[in-house]
Enzyme design. Structure first.
Site, PDB file in Angstrom:
ATOM      1  N   HIS A 277       0.831  -1.210   0.000  1.00  0.00           N
ATOM      2  CA  HIS A 277       0.000   0.000   0.000  1.00  0.00           C
ATOM      3  C   HIS A 277       0.871   1.268   0.000  1.00  0.00           C
ATOM      4  O   HIS A 277       0.878   2.000  -0.970  1.00  0.00           O
ATOM      5  CB  HIS A 277      -1.014   0.048   1.153  1.00  0.00           C
ATOM      6  CG  HIS A 277      -1.941  -1.114   1.188  1.00  0.00           C
ATOM      7  ND1 HIS A 277      -2.780  -1.409   0.142  1.00  0.00           N
ATOM      8  CD2 HIS A 277      -2.147  -2.077   2.132  1.00  0.00           C
ATOM      9  CE1 HIS A 277      -3.471  -2.498   0.433  1.00  0.00           C
ATOM     10  NE2 HIS A 277      -3.101  -2.924   1.629  1.00  0.00           N
ATOM     11  N   ASP A 328      -5.256  -8.153  -3.440  1.00  0.00           N
ATOM     12  CA  ASP A 328      -5.573  -7.888  -2.034  1.00  0.00           C
ATOM     13  C   ASP A 328      -6.925  -8.441  -1.599  1.00  0.00           C
ATOM     14  O   ASP A 328      -7.061  -9.637  -1.355  1.00  0.00           O
ATOM     15  CB  ASP A 328      -5.466  -6.373  -1.780  1.00  0.00           C
ATOM     16  CG  ASP A 328      -5.448  -6.015  -0.306  1.00  0.00           C
ATOM     17  OD1 ASP A 328      -5.504  -6.927   0.530  1.00  0.00           O
ATOM     18  OD2 ASP A 328      -5.386  -4.804   0.022  1.00  0.00           O
TER      19      ASP A 328
END
Ligand SMILES: [Zn+2]
Length: 467
Positions: A277, A328
């Site tokens: 991220h 994810d």
């Protein structure tokens, strides 16, 4: 040994014509040669060929939740309320249901152009926190699912031991995630030993790396211990970092620094590390990451779905940091969608076009946005999965995507623009054939096990979500 010929292939960052590809007995490229006539004994591929990409960040069990979190259930809805609902799925998964969910996901990832998936794996124990008789029960469920689908897998057991900076223990609904530094190290080693002993890695590529859930969920002493154990280990080390502003604020309150700056200040980051991220980071943190050689994994569809915010893509590109993409939470399962949203997020944020095509420094400007992003994701993804080489080059694993030349969105386009169209013009089924380690996982859009895998997934979903 197998020999192929294709009218065009993506080699050294561009399309090259008339390419001969040879696979050796270990499932690696032993010959990649452009500008050659088709040998009589070569199989002619149906269309131009690209390397498969790595899905550098996956939590397979969250596939069972995709599409089911899109209604607001309280006054506000954010990452943290989503996470509490996601834990309901995490609490209900068994080794059998995880295999069914993951196998279905992995076939979808193959269709999405991924040939390797990095599983950031924090489901370790039974639902209440009691260990399984076999500590690798859930890890082997993922390996079995990779075998069912025919995709490569990098298992990343995650260090996870507390609910927050000021919470010494896990919450009740997090107890099945518990793993200390020694547990993580032993599980990674045991996984590699077991798949090697069983000869399974010869059937589908399997390897292990390490993960740290986050600096929020692991004490500094534990991260230091894992690093000490991993001295001399050359596999990847992944960590969730700076996804949410609240996490950054908590880290500053607890340590005086935001997470990336804190990790860098310990002297821990190196080229094995992958920062997942890295949404809310400052210019000094981007510079420290670049200096360390660590890579960054961005998950644009999930970050959009969760309302995380935008990372500064031009700054990462300018600093020449390797970028990979990940599925994810599994709301997106195609790298074309991830690359498109990676670029669109920046266009919306900056009110400009072709942002990724214009890095100010580093690798130098490329006029084509899709090629710039694809090349970053190819190289960064390979390294995130622990592979020194990734792509159509001698010695790299023989992974391949064959473009369906009959797809409506590609008709009439010059070959030189096909990658742009693949990312920004959304073909419906772009990959006609998909190869993993020299074996065909998809042929003519068909996966040989798809009926059985879909039926198993449907059964698990009905049991999970029965009202
Ligand atoms: Zn994640």
């Amino acid at each position: 040994m197998s020999l192929y010929w294709t009218p065009a292939a993506w080699i050294e960052g561009r399309w090259q014509p008339s390419v001969v590809l040879e696979v050796d007995a270990q499932g690696r490229w032993s010959r990649v040669a452009a500008g050659e006539a088709a040998p009589a004994e070569a199989e002619r591929l149906a269309g131009p060929a690209l390397p498969g990409l790595v899905d550098a960040h996956s939590h397979a069990f969250q596939r069972a939740f995709a599409g089911l979190a899109e209604r607001r259930e309280g006054a506000g809805d954010d990452f943290w309320s989503w996470r509490d609902r996601m834990y309901r799925v995490a609490g209900a998964v068994t080794p059998e249901s995880l295999r069914a969910i993951a196998a279905h996901l992995y076939v979808e990832l193959l269709r999405g152009g991924y040939t390797q998936v990095c599983e950031f794996h924090y489901l370790q124990h039974q639902a209440g926190g009691a260990p399984y008789d076999d500590p690798l029960a859930l890890s082997m469920a993922l390996a079995d699912a990779a075998g069912d689908a025919g995709i490569g897998l990098t298992l990343l057991p995650a260090l996870y031991e507390r609910a927050g900076f000021e919470a010494p223990a896990l919450r009740e609904d997090q107890r099945r995630f518990h793993a200390g530094a020694d547990d993580v190290w032993q599980r990674a080693q045991a996984f590699e030993r077991r798949v090697a002993a069983a000869g399974r890695a010869a059937l589908v590529p399997l390897n292990a790396g390490l993960a740290i859930h986050s600096v929020r969920a692991a004490a500094g002493a534990s991260i230091a211990r894992l690093r000490e154990l991993a001295h001399g280990f050359d596999g990847p080390i992944h960590v969730h970092v700076a996804e949410q502003r609240a996490e950054v604020a908590d880290c500053i309150a607890a340590t005086g620094r935001p997470p990336v700056a804190w990790l860098a200040a310990q002297g821990w980051l190196d080229a094995r590390w992958q920062l997942v991220h890295a949404t809310h980071v400052g210019a000094d943190e981007i510079a420290a990451t670049a200096a360390s050689g660590a890579g960054v994994v961005i998950c644009p569809t999930t970050e959009g779905n969760l309302g995380d915010g935008f990372t500064d893509v031009p700054a990462w590109l300018a600093a020449d940091v390797e970028l990979a993409v990940g599925s994810d939470s599994q709301v997106g399962r195609s790298w074309r969608e991830e690359l498109r949203w990676l670029e669109y997020g920046q266009r919306l944020r900056l009110e400009r076009r072709n942002v990724a095509a214009e890095p100010a420094r580093g690798a130098g400007p490329r006029p084509d946005t899709a090629a710039s992003l694809f090349e970053r994701a190819r190289a960064g993804g390979g390294r995130a999965a622990g592979h020194a080489r990734w792509g159509l080059e001698v010695g790299a694993r023989a992974d391949l995507l064959v473009v369906d030349p009959d797809d409506a969105s590609l008709v009439g386009l010059p070959h030189a623009r096909w990658l742009d169209a693949l990312v920004f013009s959304s073909p419906s089924r772009p990959w006609r054939d998909v190869m993993v380690a020299g074996r065909w996982a998809l042929r003519h859009h068909h996966h040989p096990q798809v009926e059985r895998i879909s039926a198993n997934f449907a059964r698990v979903m009905q049991a999970l979500w029965a009202e």
